[in-house]
Each structure stands twice: as structure tokens, then as C-alpha cells.
Design an enzyme around this catalytic site. Structure first.
Site, PDB file in Angstrom:
ATOM      1  N   TYR A 183     -15.227  -0.300   8.329  1.00  0.00           N
ATOM      2  CA  TYR A 183     -13.801  -0.025   8.512  1.00  0.00           C
ATOM      3  C   TYR A 183     -13.414  -0.186   9.986  1.00  0.00           C
ATOM      4  O   TYR A 183     -12.446  -0.874  10.323  1.00  0.00           O
ATOM      5  CB  TYR A 183     -13.515   1.392   8.030  1.00  0.00           C
ATOM      6  N   GLY A 186      -0.371   4.897  -1.113  1.00  0.00           N
ATOM      7  CA  GLY A 186      -1.427   5.574  -0.338  1.00  0.00           C
ATOM      8  C   GLY A 186      -0.913   6.755   0.463  1.00  0.00           C
ATOM      9  O   GLY A 186       0.280   7.091   0.437  1.00  0.00           O
ATOM     10  N   GLN A 187      -1.848   7.392   1.224  1.00  0.00           N
ATOM     11  CA  GLN A 187      -1.499   8.627   1.943  1.00  0.00           C
ATOM     12  C   GLN A 187      -0.373   8.387   2.952  1.00  0.00           C
ATOM     13  O   GLN A 187       0.619   9.122   2.958  1.00  0.00           O
ATOM     14  CB  GLN A 187      -2.738   9.156   2.693  1.00  0.00           C
ATOM     15  N   LYS A 230     -10.929  -2.931  11.860  1.00  0.00           N
ATOM     16  CA  LYS A 230      -9.791  -2.527  12.696  1.00  0.00           C
ATOM     17  C   LYS A 230      -9.911  -3.145  14.094  1.00  0.00           C
ATOM     18  O   LYS A 230      -8.927  -3.589  14.685  1.00  0.00           O
ATOM     19  CB  LYS A 230      -9.711  -1.005  12.772  1.00  0.00           C
ATOM     20  N   ILE A 256      -5.207  11.979   9.799  1.00  0.00           N
ATOM     21  CA  ILE A 256      -3.837  12.392   9.485  1.00  0.00           C
ATOM     22  C   ILE A 256      -3.834  13.424   8.369  1.00  0.00           C
ATOM     23  O   ILE A 256      -4.487  13.254   7.333  1.00  0.00           O
ATOM     24  CB  ILE A 256      -2.977  11.173   9.103  1.00  0.00           C
ATOM     25  N   GLY A 269       0.840  -1.202   0.000  1.00  0.00           N
ATOM     26  CA  GLY A 269       0.000   0.000   0.000  1.00  0.00           C
ATOM     27  C   GLY A 269       0.872   1.248   0.000  1.00  0.00           C
ATOM     28  O   GLY A 269       0.532   2.261   0.578  1.00  0.00           O
TER      29      GLY A 269
HETATM   30  C1  VAH Z   1     -10.634   7.698   7.912  1.00  0.00           C
HETATM   31  N1  VAH Z   1      -8.437   8.759   7.796  1.00  0.00           N
HETATM   32  O1  VAH Z   1     -11.102   8.818   7.917  1.00  0.00           O
HETATM   33  C2  VAH Z   1      -9.146   7.548   8.209  1.00  0.00           C
HETATM   34  C3  VAH Z   1      -8.909   7.371   9.671  1.00  0.00           C
HETATM   35  C4  VAH Z   1      -9.503   8.149  11.960  1.00  0.00           C
HETATM   36  C5  VAH Z   1      -9.687   8.375  10.526  1.00  0.00           C
HETATM   37  O2  VAH Z   1      -9.189   6.086  10.075  1.00  0.00           O
HETATM   38  O3  VAH Z   1     -11.303   6.723   7.702  1.00  0.00           O
END
Ligand code: VAH
Length: 320
Positions: A140, A9-10, A144, A170, A6
Site C-alpha cells: 500500500y 468507502g470510509q 502511494k 482517520i 470509491g
Molecule cells: C491504513 N487507514 O491504515 C489507512 C491509512 C495511515 C493509515 O493509510 O492503511
């Protein structure tokens, strides 16, 4: 040798630059599913790796005798709500492949990013503790949370040296983020320069934990470099820097650009943001491996506007 999955990516792209600087470009293999970031592809060793395919990852690990993997490929919160099963498949299959390669001793050390998205609406929102209620309401966040459980399981059961951080939002200028709820905090700086105004998809008082990319990269390098015994939490560490609202970012931009205008039209991402903490207690990271952040909002705005102004001026000159 280090493999970054990855790398386009950012976070992956900035990690690639930093790790090449620290350990030598010849020891860092950048990989992604496509050539989506030519700065990365053309600046060092690059391989196409499909993180969802065990053989694809294993072939690259064996080809370069990789001992450390940074698994930075994921579908983030906003996109994950549009494609739930794609998010589940990529985020989980990639983690199992890397953990199993470590269990089979093909690799020695793994970094895997978690997120404040593991917390949900029932989690205490102020100064959220390391150990607390975690009922994530996004796909998501679920990936996690369960990923953290698997990391801790593989460490305790098979001795896998996997280390993880619960990143906040971030902010960075080198590479645009992809499909996150905190992306407004990056877009706003670009729009301030290109348009002089920004229509924000979150309400002005939406307080979220945030961090400048340089701090996030420092934390990542530090937790991977610290000796094993210092890493006492093998699910994932809370990690914090600052918290702010869209209004506070707008006000900090106006210090430099008095005519900057902001409008607010909350969309489906507001509900995601509402389920996340406002601030994070990262005392375990600070005590176990001496974490501390450097950048506050004033510094971030200063650096973002300076770097993006330079970047846009350069691209205008290029197009002349
Ligand atoms: C998002 N930048 O917005 C990610 C991150 C806490 C935010 O997990 O999904």
C-alpha cells in the site's frame, strides 16, 4: 460536475455527503464497484464504476460531463499485505485511468489520496518532514509513494491539475474503515459501546498520527477549492492533526465509561504500524493553503461516543 470513485468507502462516503451539501446533489455523482453502502446508493446519483477499467470510468465521465474526480478507491495497508498484486493493480490502474483522462482533457481536476504509509522505518519518526527518506515497507505504501511520483510527473509534463494529501489514520463513525492498520482507532469506540471492552491489535504505546474525519474532509475540500498557484506541492502534502496511542484512546473513553476495559494482542499489523511515523510536520500545508485542524482527542472521543450511542440506540429501536 463531480465524480467520486470509491464513494462507498470510509472517506469516499463522507466526501460524497459533504460535496453534495456544498455543490448540490445534482452535481455530485457517487460511484463504486458495488452497492456496498446503501446510505450512499439511495441518497443521490449513484453509478457502478470499475476503477480498474478505463472504459468504465470514461463512460461515466462522458455521461455526466464530469470535470472533477475524487479517486478514493484503494486497497489499504493491512489488506494489501494479504493480496499484494490486487492492491498494486487497483491502486495503480485506477490512478493511471484518471490521470490519463485528465491528460486527454476529459476532466479538469483530480484529487488523489496519499498516506503516511509512504514513510518507512528509515524515515525520521518525530515530526516527519515533507521532504525526507521514504522507504515504505507495505505494498500500500509503495503504491502511494509511486502514485505521488506519477501525480507530480503528470502535473509537470502534461499540466494535469492533480492535488493530493498524505492522510494520517482517520477516525469516523458514519462508515467503517476497510482493512487499514489504524482501524483500531475506530473499532475501539464501537466495541466500547457494544461490549464494554476492546482487544486491541496494536501494543498500548503505539503512537500514530491521527485525524478526525471532519478535519480530513475539510482539508480535502480546502485543497481542491484553493487557487491553483497555492498548490505548490504536486506530489502530496503532509497533513497532520494529532497523534495518540491506543492507551491514550482507552483512557479518553474511560472519562465517559469508567468500566471500559482494554486488552492488547498485537498481530501482523504491529509491524506495519512500527514502520510509520509517530507525528507529522505539515507546515507546508499550513503555509500554502492555510490548513489547520480543529479536533483533539477529547473532542473526537466525545463526538464518537455521542454519535455511535445514538446510532446503536436507533438500530435497537428499529429491530423492536
Ligand atoms: C491504513 N487507514 O491504515 C489507512 C491509512 C495511515 C493509515 O493509510 O492503511
Amino acid at each position: 460536475k463531480i465524480l467520486i470513485i470509491g464513494a462507498c468507502g470510509q472517506i469516499g462516503s463522507e466526501l460524497t455527503f459533504k460535496l453534495r451539501e456544498l455543490y448540490g446533489a445534482e452535481n455530485v455523482i457517487a460511484s463504486d464497484i458495488s452497492y456496498s453502502n446503501l446510505d450512499i446508493v439511495n441518497s443521490g446519483i449513484f453509478e457502478i464504476v470499475d476503477a480498474k477499467n478505463y472504459a468504465s470510468v470514461k463512460v461515466c465521465v462522458e455521461k455526466y460531463k464530469i470535470d472533477t474526480v475524487y479517486l478514493m478507491a484503494a486497497i489499504l495497508s493491512a489488506t494489501g499485505e494479504k493480496y499484494p498484486m490486487k492492491a498494486w493493480d487497483l491502486n495503480m490502474e485506477s490512478l493511471f485511468h484518471v490521470l490519463n483522462l485528465a491528460r486527454a482533457k476529459f476532466i479538469k481536476k483530480v484529487f488523489w489520496p496519499s498516506s503516511i504509509a509512504v514513510f518507512g522505518s528509515t524515515t525520521p519518526k518525530e515530526y516527519t518532514p515533507q521532504y525526507t527518506i521514504m522507504e515504505p515497507s507495505t505494498v500500500y505504501g509503495i503504491t502511494k509513494q509511486v502514485g505521488e511520483r506519477w501525480c507530480e510527473y503528470y502535473h509537470n509534463k502534461y499540466g494535469v491539475d492533480v492535488r493530493s494529501l498524505r492522510y494520517p489514520g482517520i477516525i469516523s463513525w458514519k462508515t467503517l474503515p476497510g482493512g487499514g492498520t489504524t482501524d483500531y482507532a475506530v473499532e475501539i469506540y464501537h466495541k466500547a459501546i457494544t461490549d464494554g471492552f476492546y482487544d486491541c491489535f496494536l501494543k498500548e504505546d503505539t503512537m500514530l498520527p491521527m485525524m478526525f474525519m471532519d478535519d480530513a474532509i475539510k482539508a480535502t475540500v480546502d485543497i481542491m477549492a484553493t487557487k491553483k498557484d497555492n498548490v505548490k506541492i504536486r506530489s502530496s502534502y503532509n497533513l497532520a492533526a494529532i497523534s495518540f496511542t491506543p492507551k491514550e484512546v482507552a483512557d479518553s473513553i474511560k472519562q465517559h465509561m469508567p468500566d471500559f476495559k482494554m486488552t492488547y494482542h498485537p498481530d501482523y499489523r504491529q509491524e506495519i504500524a512500527n514502520s510509520w511515523p509517530k507525528s507529522i510536520n505539515d507546515s507546508y500545508a499550513r503555509q500554502d493553503w492555510k490548513w489547520k485542524h480543529q479536533f483533539n482527542l477529547k473532542d473526537i472521543t466525545q463526538e464518537m461516543l455521542f454519535q455511535l450511542n445514538k446510532k446503536y440506540k436507533a438500530s435497537i429501536n428499529e429491530s423492536k
